[in-house]
Design a protein around this motif. Sequence first.
Motif, PDB file in Angstrom:
ATOM      1  N   ALA A  45       0.121   3.621  -2.958  1.00 37.06           N
ATOM      2  CA  ALA A  45      -1.201   4.250  -2.829  1.00 37.06           C
ATOM      3  C   ALA A  45      -1.202   5.275  -1.699  1.00 37.06           C
ATOM      4  CB  ALA A  45      -2.258   3.177  -2.579  1.00 37.06           C
ATOM      5  N   TYR A  51      -2.739   9.011  -1.416  1.00 37.25           N
ATOM      6  CA  TYR A  51      -3.625   9.386  -0.310  1.00 37.25           C
ATOM      7  C   TYR A  51      -3.121  10.668   0.358  1.00 37.25           C
ATOM      8  CZ  TYR A  51      -5.676   9.387   4.337  1.00 37.25           C
ATOM      9  OH  TYR A  51      -6.302   9.769   5.492  1.00 37.25           O
ATOM     10  N   ALA A  55      -3.659   0.399   6.431  1.00 34.04           N
ATOM     11  CA  ALA A  55      -3.509   1.706   5.772  1.00 34.04           C
ATOM     12  C   ALA A  55      -2.682   2.662   6.634  1.00 34.04           C
ATOM     13  CB  ALA A  55      -4.881   2.312   5.469  1.00 34.04           C
ATOM     14  N   PHE A  71      -9.526   4.174   1.098  1.00 33.25           N
ATOM     15  CA  PHE A  71      -8.163   3.802   1.495  1.00 33.25           C
ATOM     16  C   PHE A  71      -8.044   3.745   3.018  1.00 33.25           C
ATOM     17  CE2 PHE A  71      -3.732   4.766   2.569  1.00 33.25           C
ATOM     18  CZ  PHE A  71      -3.081   3.777   1.849  1.00 33.25           C
ATOM     19  N   LEU A 104       0.803  -1.229   0.000  1.00 34.71           N
ATOM     20  CA  LEU A 104       0.000   0.000   0.000  1.00 34.71           C
ATOM     21  C   LEU A 104       0.835   1.278   0.000  1.00 34.71           C
ATOM     22  CD1 LEU A 104      -2.779  -1.035   2.555  1.00 34.71           C
ATOM     23  CD2 LEU A 104      -2.919  -1.001   0.063  1.00 34.71           C
TER      24      LEU A 104
END
Length: 202
Positions: free
Chosen positions: A106, A110, A151, A145, A103
């Motif tokens: 990503a 974010y 996360a 997300f 992650l």
Amino acid sequence: MDHSDRSLIERLEQLYRTRGQRLHVDDGPAGRVTALEHALQCAQLAEWADADESLVAAAFLHDVGHLLHEDPTAGQEDEHHALRALQFLRPGFGPAVTEPIRLHVAAKRYLCARDGAYLLSLTPASRHALLLQGGVMTDDEAHAFEKRPHAVAAIQLRRWDDLARTPGQRTPPLGHYLRLLALLLAREPSGTRPDWHLLDAA
Ligand SMILES: [Fe+2]
């Protein structure tokens, strides 16, 4: 730790001792360091933040996908590096190590959506890479997300990743983190590891 775990540690050591001398791909706001220096600094920042051992391991390993690439010039446009890392690491490490790695690309998208100062801090190369990685998340994407397991760890990892670029920074040696990786492998016997193909399909 079984035979396949030992060979995973040996392959990791070999990768970092040889290809770790490559210059780190410039995808962040600070200076130029080697891939090994970047990994050591990232893991050191995680330790300084009192992160748990799995997240320290993730911080150390997060760019192993770059080292797995034969071509040292693959560069920041190689947005599949996190997926390559997962294929390599999943036979040994559980999701607390592999998910923050998966992650962390990503997480950059974010942070750009949620933190204007973060977006402004990116270098031109990092902004170019951001476009290739899918651009700034929309509000809906950012909400989705936040709900994903791991996360928060991925966002922490991303911030250390961006800071781990200080030329000349003193860090623990490679062996310090190889010992941590071996400890994690020994704690999770291979017979108890999840079937990742099933998890991916869920
Ligand atoms: Fe990185």
